[in-house]
Design a protein around this motif. Structure first.
Motif, PDB file in Angstrom:
ATOM      1  N   ALA A   1       0.822  -1.209   0.000  1.00  0.00           N
ATOM      2  CA  ALA A   1       0.000   0.000   0.000  1.00  0.00           C
ATOM      3  C   ALA A   1       0.859   1.263   0.000  1.00  0.00           C
ATOM      4  N   ALA A   2       2.148   1.096  -0.299  1.00  0.00           N
ATOM      5  CA  ALA A   2       3.044   2.250  -0.465  1.00  0.00           C
ATOM      6  C   ALA A   2       3.175   3.082   0.796  1.00  0.00           C
ATOM      7  N   LYS A   3       3.341   2.387   1.907  1.00  0.00           N
ATOM      8  CA  LYS A   3       3.524   3.090   3.175  1.00  0.00           C
ATOM      9  C   LYS A   3       4.935   2.839   3.714  1.00  0.00           C
ATOM     10  N   LEU A   4       5.462   3.842   4.376  1.00  0.00           N
ATOM     11  CA  LEU A   4       6.675   3.644   5.156  1.00  0.00           C
ATOM     12  C   LEU A   4       6.340   2.845   6.408  1.00  0.00           C
ATOM     13  N   GLY A   5       5.226   3.170   6.996  1.00  0.00           N
ATOM     14  CA  GLY A   5       4.772   2.462   8.194  1.00  0.00           C
ATOM     15  C   GLY A   5       5.290   3.122   9.462  1.00  0.00           C
ATOM     16  N   ASP A   6       4.546   2.931  10.532  1.00  0.00           N
ATOM     17  CA  ASP A   6       4.887   3.578  11.801  1.00  0.00           C
ATOM     18  C   ASP A   6       6.248   3.132  12.329  1.00  0.00           C
ATOM     19  N   GLU A   7       6.557   1.853  12.149  1.00  0.00           N
ATOM     20  CA  GLU A   7       7.824   1.338  12.678  1.00  0.00           C
ATOM     21  C   GLU A   7       9.014   2.011  11.993  1.00  0.00           C
ATOM     22  N   GLN A   8       8.943   2.125  10.668  1.00  0.00           N
ATOM     23  CA  GLN A   8      10.053   2.747   9.954  1.00  0.00           C
ATOM     24  C   GLN A   8      10.112   4.255  10.247  1.00  0.00           C
ATOM     25  N   LEU A   9       8.951   4.871  10.393  1.00  0.00           N
ATOM     26  CA  LEU A   9       8.938   6.297  10.727  1.00  0.00           C
ATOM     27  C   LEU A   9       9.559   6.532  12.107  1.00  0.00           C
ATOM     28  N   ALA A  10       9.312   5.625  13.051  1.00  0.00           N
ATOM     29  CA  ALA A  10       9.929   5.748  14.376  1.00  0.00           C
ATOM     30  C   ALA A  10      11.438   5.566  14.276  1.00  0.00           C
ATOM     31  N   TRP A  11      11.838   4.618  13.431  1.00  0.00           N
ATOM     32  CA  TRP A  11      13.278   4.403  13.188  1.00  0.00           C
ATOM     33  C   TRP A  11      13.902   5.662  12.584  1.00  0.00           C
ATOM     34  N   LEU A  12      13.215   6.271  11.637  1.00  0.00           N
ATOM     35  CA  LEU A  12      13.715   7.505  11.020  1.00  0.00           C
ATOM     36  C   LEU A  12      13.825   8.619  12.058  1.00  0.00           C
ATOM     37  N   ALA A  13      12.801   8.747  12.872  1.00  0.00           N
ATOM     38  CA  ALA A  13      12.824   9.799  13.898  1.00  0.00           C
ATOM     39  C   ALA A  13      13.991   9.602  14.851  1.00  0.00           C
ATOM     40  N   ALA A  14      14.241   8.349  15.223  1.00  0.00           N
ATOM     41  CA  ALA A  14      15.348   8.067  16.141  1.00  0.00           C
ATOM     42  C   ALA A  14      16.686   8.383  15.496  1.00  0.00           C
ATOM     43  N   ASP A  15      16.806   8.072  14.227  1.00  0.00           N
ATOM     44  CA  ASP A  15      18.059   8.384  13.527  1.00  0.00           C
ATOM     45  C   ASP A  15      18.263   9.896  13.436  1.00  0.00           C
ATOM     46  N   LEU A  16      17.198  10.604  13.113  1.00  0.00           N
ATOM     47  CA  LEU A  16      17.336  12.057  12.940  1.00  0.00           C
ATOM     48  C   LEU A  16      17.643  12.756  14.264  1.00  0.00           C
ATOM     49  N   LYS A  17      17.213  12.175  15.355  1.00  0.00           N
ATOM     50  CA  LYS A  17      17.516  12.792  16.654  1.00  0.00           C
ATOM     51  C   LYS A  17      19.015  12.855  16.917  1.00  0.00           C
ATOM     52  N   GLN A  18      19.747  11.999  16.244  1.00  0.00           N
ATOM     53  CA  GLN A  18      21.198  11.996  16.425  1.00  0.00           C
ATOM     54  C   GLN A  18      21.893  13.027  15.532  1.00  0.00           C
ATOM     55  N   ARG A  19      21.151  13.664  14.671  1.00  0.00           N
ATOM     56  CA  ARG A  19      21.724  14.639  13.740  1.00  0.00           C
ATOM     57  C   ARG A  19      21.610  16.038  14.302  1.00  0.00           C
ATOM     58  N   LYS A  20      22.526  16.896  13.861  1.00  0.00           N
ATOM     59  CA  LYS A  20      22.432  18.318  14.206  1.00  0.00           C
ATOM     60  C   LYS A  20      21.601  19.024  13.124  1.00  0.00           C
ATOM     61  N   PRO A  21      21.013  20.147  13.468  1.00  0.00           N
ATOM     62  CA  PRO A  21      20.107  20.802  12.489  1.00  0.00           C
ATOM     63  C   PRO A  21      20.766  21.132  11.163  1.00  0.00           C
ATOM     64  N   ASP A  22      22.075  21.382  11.148  1.00  0.00           N
ATOM     65  CA  ASP A  22      22.712  21.740   9.879  1.00  0.00           C
ATOM     66  C   ASP A  22      23.514  20.590   9.273  1.00  0.00           C
ATOM     67  N   ASP A  23      23.326  19.387   9.767  1.00  0.00           N
ATOM     68  CA  ASP A  23      23.979  18.228   9.146  1.00  0.00           C
ATOM     69  C   ASP A  23      23.502  18.069   7.705  1.00  0.00           C
ATOM     70  N   LYS A  24      24.386  17.540   6.882  1.00  0.00           N
ATOM     71  CA  LYS A  24      24.034  17.273   5.485  1.00  0.00           C
ATOM     72  C   LYS A  24      23.381  15.888   5.401  1.00  0.00           C
ATOM     73  N   ILE A  25      22.184  15.871   4.861  1.00  0.00           N
ATOM     74  CA  ILE A  25      21.402  14.626   4.818  1.00  0.00           C
ATOM     75  C   ILE A  25      20.895  14.404   3.392  1.00  0.00           C
ATOM     76  N   ILE A  26      21.168  13.229   2.870  1.00  0.00           N
ATOM     77  CA  ILE A  26      20.608  12.837   1.575  1.00  0.00           C
ATOM     78  C   ILE A  26      19.743  11.595   1.793  1.00  0.00           C
ATOM     79  N   VAL A  27      18.533  11.651   1.281  1.00  0.00           N
ATOM     80  CA  VAL A  27      17.582  10.547   1.407  1.00  0.00           C
ATOM     81  C   VAL A  27      17.441   9.871   0.046  1.00  0.00           C
TER      82      VAL A  27
END
Lengths: 291, 117
Positions: free
Chosen positions: A159-185
């Motif tokens: 159904a083309a979803k990331l899903g809550d589990e992956q979104l939580a994983w993403l949120a946890a990863d981003l918490k380790q980043r600084k606001p001006d870190d370079k991020i490519i998705v």
């Protein structure tokens, strides 16, 4: 390796195409980039196993593109495949045969740092089971020369979803980043609503964009729509890549999202070379190097 | 309340999958079945301002039903009826399609809702 200026090596390789320069990392200071520039090549939507009139050359197109990238005088630091490595099949055994053959073909790439992610054709019928057997995780992160790369899977759920589990994983990863870190998705489907009535969207992609929004230097590279496309949501840029099987029409340009007619010169197909520095330069590479 | 006339002229088998829902004061039901890689009927005609109930079923596997112009989407699960009630409030032709990847042909699984003024 002999130093070759980027513009020169593209000319020497005979692959200079349309260059799109985007304002990637606009909030980074130039000094922070010194000596850390690099480039990578993006392949997308190779659809190995497809057979049909949209590409009578389907058995050879991928091999030609591999040869073209191998011919770049300055090889990329790494290569990424943004999904739909194989064309879908209901037969799990055939799916694995296609993945095996795909892997054999791309093993000819000179660059051995190759990153894969699935498209819906690879993963939506078995929730990524075969893909994982051949290529590993469907979502992960890695770091390269000061850039944090995040690979998102918006296809293993049919159904083309990331899903809550992956979104939580993403949120946890981003918490380790600084606001001006370079991020490519990297992801397969567009995270934003490019053309919802053609299903060119991710059901919960807005949640991922919301998570990424606090970070000042984010860019997304994706595939799925079989054409070059550049879009911005807020300060986040989204760049879609061409396919290596058949081009699809521009969003809304025709009633149905049917493939464009085959053209033996393959103007709508190709890979792309991405320079990552203070800014980004996207150079579309043809399937076959000219003369 | 006295039940008013609900007339659904099922023309599907005769004219290639077309259903026309005539005027009704209560929600009219339109049955749409899904299978790889088609809906039947794949063209449905309704009246603007008339409430409609889509009764969706699947003959083989989970499919999706998405009609972005009216903010509608649902899974269609085999073995059960999925009912979607809405009132088309604008005339025109609106596409619906499967948004649950179902195989080689998924991209062609679509239909059209025709809303007459």
């Amino acid at each position: 390796m002999q130093h070759v200026e980027r513009r020169d090596f593209l000319r020497l390789a005979g692959v200079a195409g349309v260059t799109f320069t985007a304002g990637l990392f606009p909030h980074r200071q130039a000094s922070a980039q010194a000596g850390n520039d690099f480039h990578f090549v993006q392949f997308s939507d190779t659809h190995w196993g497809y057979s049909g009139p949209a590409n009578p050359d389907a058995e050879h197109t991928l091999e030609k593109a591999v040869a073209t990238v191998n011919g770049l005088p300055k090889q990329p630091d790494f290569i990424v495949f943004t999904g739909d490595l194989t064309h879908t099949t209901d037969d799990g055994k055939e799916r694995r045969n296609r993945m095996k053959r795909f892997r054999e073909i791309v093993s000819a790439l000179q660059v051995k740092d190759v990153r894969f992610m699935p498209g819906e054709h690879d993963a939506s019928l078995d929730k990524g089971e075969a893909f994982k057997e051949f290529f590993g995780d469907t979502h992960y992160t890695f770091d390269h020369k000061g850039v944090h790369f995040i690979v998102l899977d918006n296809v293993s759920d049919p159904a083309a979803k990331l899903g809550d589990e992956q979104l939580a994983w993403l949120a946890a990863d981003l918490k380790q980043r600084k606001p001006d870190d370079k991020i490519i998705v990297f992801t397969h489907r567009p995270l934003f609503d490019l053309k919802p009535d053609w299903d060119w969207t991710t059901a919960d992609g807005a949640k991922a964009i919301e998570l990424l929004m606090p970070y000042q230097n984010v860019v997304v590279f994706y595939g799925h729509i079989h054409q070059e496309n550049h879009h911005t949501t807020g300060h986040i840029e989204h760049h879609a890549a061409k396919s290596l099987i058949f081009p699809l029409p521009a969003p809304g340009s025709q009633p149905k999202r049917t493939p464009l007619p085959y053209d033996a010169a393959m103007p709508g197909l190709g890979t792309r070379d991405v320079d990552v520095g203070q800014k980004i330069a996207v150079v579309e590479l043809p399937v076959t190097k000219k003369g | 309340m006295k039940r008013r006339v609900l007339v659904a002229l099922l023309l599907g088998s005769a004219v290639g999958g077309v259903v026309r829902l005539e005027a009704a004061e209560q929600p009219g039901e339109i049955k749409i079945s899904a299978k790889k890689f088609e809906y039947h009927p794949n063209k449905v005609t309704v009246k603007a301002g008339q409430p409609v109930v889509l009764v969706l079923t699947s003959e083989d596997r989970i499919h999706g039903f998405k009609m972005p112009d009216f903010g509608l989407r649902t899974d269609i699960v085999p073995g059960q009826e999925t009912r979607v009630t809405f009132t088309p409030d604008k005339p025109g032709n609106f596409s619906f399609f499967c948004d649950v990847f179902c195989g080689d042909g998924h991209e062609d699984m679509e239909g059209t809702l025709v809303v007459e003024a």
